[in-house]
Motif scaffolding. Sequence first.
Motif, PDB file in Angstrom:
ATOM      1  N   GLN A  58       0.876  -1.208   0.007  1.00  0.00           N
ATOM      2  CA  GLN A  58       0.063  -0.059  -0.020  1.00  0.00           C
ATOM      3  C   GLN A  58       1.101   1.299  -0.089  1.00  0.00           C
ATOM      4  O   GLN A  58       0.360   2.248  -0.484  1.00  0.00           O
ATOM      5  CB  GLN A  58      -0.808  -0.104   1.139  1.00  0.00           C
ATOM      6  N   ARG A  59       1.845   1.145   0.865  1.00  0.00           N
ATOM      7  CA  ARG A  59       2.637   2.673   0.978  1.00  0.00           C
ATOM      8  C   ARG A  59       3.587   2.693  -0.563  1.00  0.00           C
ATOM      9  O   ARG A  59       3.650   3.837  -0.936  1.00  0.00           O
ATOM     10  CB  ARG A  59       3.885   2.226   1.915  1.00  0.00           C
ATOM     11  N   LEU A  60       4.051   1.664  -1.031  1.00  0.00           N
ATOM     12  CA  LEU A  60       4.517   1.756  -2.250  1.00  0.00           C
ATOM     13  C   LEU A  60       3.774   2.287  -3.238  1.00  0.00           C
ATOM     14  O   LEU A  60       3.887   3.091  -4.192  1.00  0.00           O
ATOM     15  CB  LEU A  60       4.970   0.273  -3.049  1.00  0.00           C
ATOM     16  N   GLU A  61       2.339   1.776  -3.261  1.00  0.00           N
ATOM     17  CA  GLU A  61       1.414   2.542  -4.436  1.00  0.00           C
ATOM     18  C   GLU A  61       1.273   3.868  -3.967  1.00  0.00           C
ATOM     19  O   GLU A  61       0.989   4.749  -5.089  1.00  0.00           O
ATOM     20  CB  GLU A  61       0.067   1.468  -4.246  1.00  0.00           C
ATOM     21  N   GLN A  62       0.954   4.296  -2.652  1.00  0.00           N
ATOM     22  CA  GLN A  62       1.143   5.651  -2.546  1.00  0.00           C
ATOM     23  C   GLN A  62       2.065   6.446  -3.024  1.00  0.00           C
ATOM     24  O   GLN A  62       2.121   7.559  -3.534  1.00  0.00           O
ATOM     25  CB  GLN A  62       0.917   5.831  -1.114  1.00  0.00           C
ATOM     26  N   GLN A  63       3.338   6.061  -2.867  1.00  0.00           N
ATOM     27  CA  GLN A  63       4.450   6.601  -3.484  1.00  0.00           C
ATOM     28  C   GLN A  63       4.446   6.658  -5.121  1.00  0.00           C
ATOM     29  O   GLN A  63       4.737   7.821  -5.563  1.00  0.00           O
ATOM     30  CB  GLN A  63       5.665   5.949  -2.997  1.00  0.00           C
ATOM     31  N   LYS A  64       3.777   5.628  -5.570  1.00  0.00           N
ATOM     32  CA  LYS A  64       3.864   5.614  -7.089  1.00  0.00           C
ATOM     33  C   LYS A  64       2.759   6.637  -7.397  1.00  0.00           C
ATOM     34  O   LYS A  64       2.909   7.301  -8.628  1.00  0.00           O
ATOM     35  CB  LYS A  64       3.308   4.419  -7.649  1.00  0.00           C
ATOM     36  N   GLU A  65       1.623   6.976  -6.863  1.00  0.00           N
ATOM     37  CA  GLU A  65       0.623   8.057  -7.020  1.00  0.00           C
ATOM     38  C   GLU A  65       1.211   9.245  -6.937  1.00  0.00           C
ATOM     39  O   GLU A  65       0.903  10.046  -7.808  1.00  0.00           O
ATOM     40  CB  GLU A  65      -0.573   7.610  -6.042  1.00  0.00           C
ATOM     41  N   VAL A  66       1.919   9.436  -5.917  1.00  0.00           N
ATOM     42  CA  VAL A  66       2.787  10.847  -6.108  1.00  0.00           C
ATOM     43  C   VAL A  66       3.719  11.181  -7.084  1.00  0.00           C
ATOM     44  O   VAL A  66       3.540  12.179  -7.594  1.00  0.00           O
ATOM     45  CB  VAL A  66       3.457  10.856  -4.671  1.00  0.00           C
ATOM     46  N   LEU A  67       4.333  10.112  -7.415  1.00  0.00           N
ATOM     47  CA  LEU A  67       5.090  10.231  -8.581  1.00  0.00           C
ATOM     48  C   LEU A  67       4.297  10.351  -9.881  1.00  0.00           C
ATOM     49  O   LEU A  67       4.885  11.383 -10.760  1.00  0.00           O
ATOM     50  CB  LEU A  67       6.200   9.033  -8.740  1.00  0.00           C
TER      51      LEU A  67
END
Length: 135
Positions: A58-67
């Motif tokens: 979930q945290r990785l997906e949040q980081q990807k969304e920010v990118l």
Amino acid sequence: MKVNLDENGYVREWAIVGDNGGIDVPEPEDLEIFMECASGYKIVDGLLVKDDARDKSQRLEQQKEVLRRQREDECFSVINRGWMWYSSLNLLQWIELKKWYLAWLNVTETMKVPERPSWLDTLNTSAIPDKPIWL
């Protein structure tokens, strides 16, 4: 605390105060961590338990969304310029711009923000006529 779960049994919504129509559970000991990424928790034996693999995902997906949002703001506003702007670039600038664009397209895989070409902010576009030369 009341929580609503998704189809896989993970927290979808939660409320400390009030009633969201969910299941009554005790607050987790690591409440601050829970509040950062509640969707990484599920109920086990009546308690909220952190699923580290799900939390990491979930945290990785949040980081990807920010990118993705950053790519939208920083890259697409440059790349989506018209032919007139592109005609003011020399070949080296065009190649560097293409590499930068491709790096942005892969940013959710590399997790590395590409360095913006330094000349982008100082490009002299004065050679672009205000109106077509045939008018």
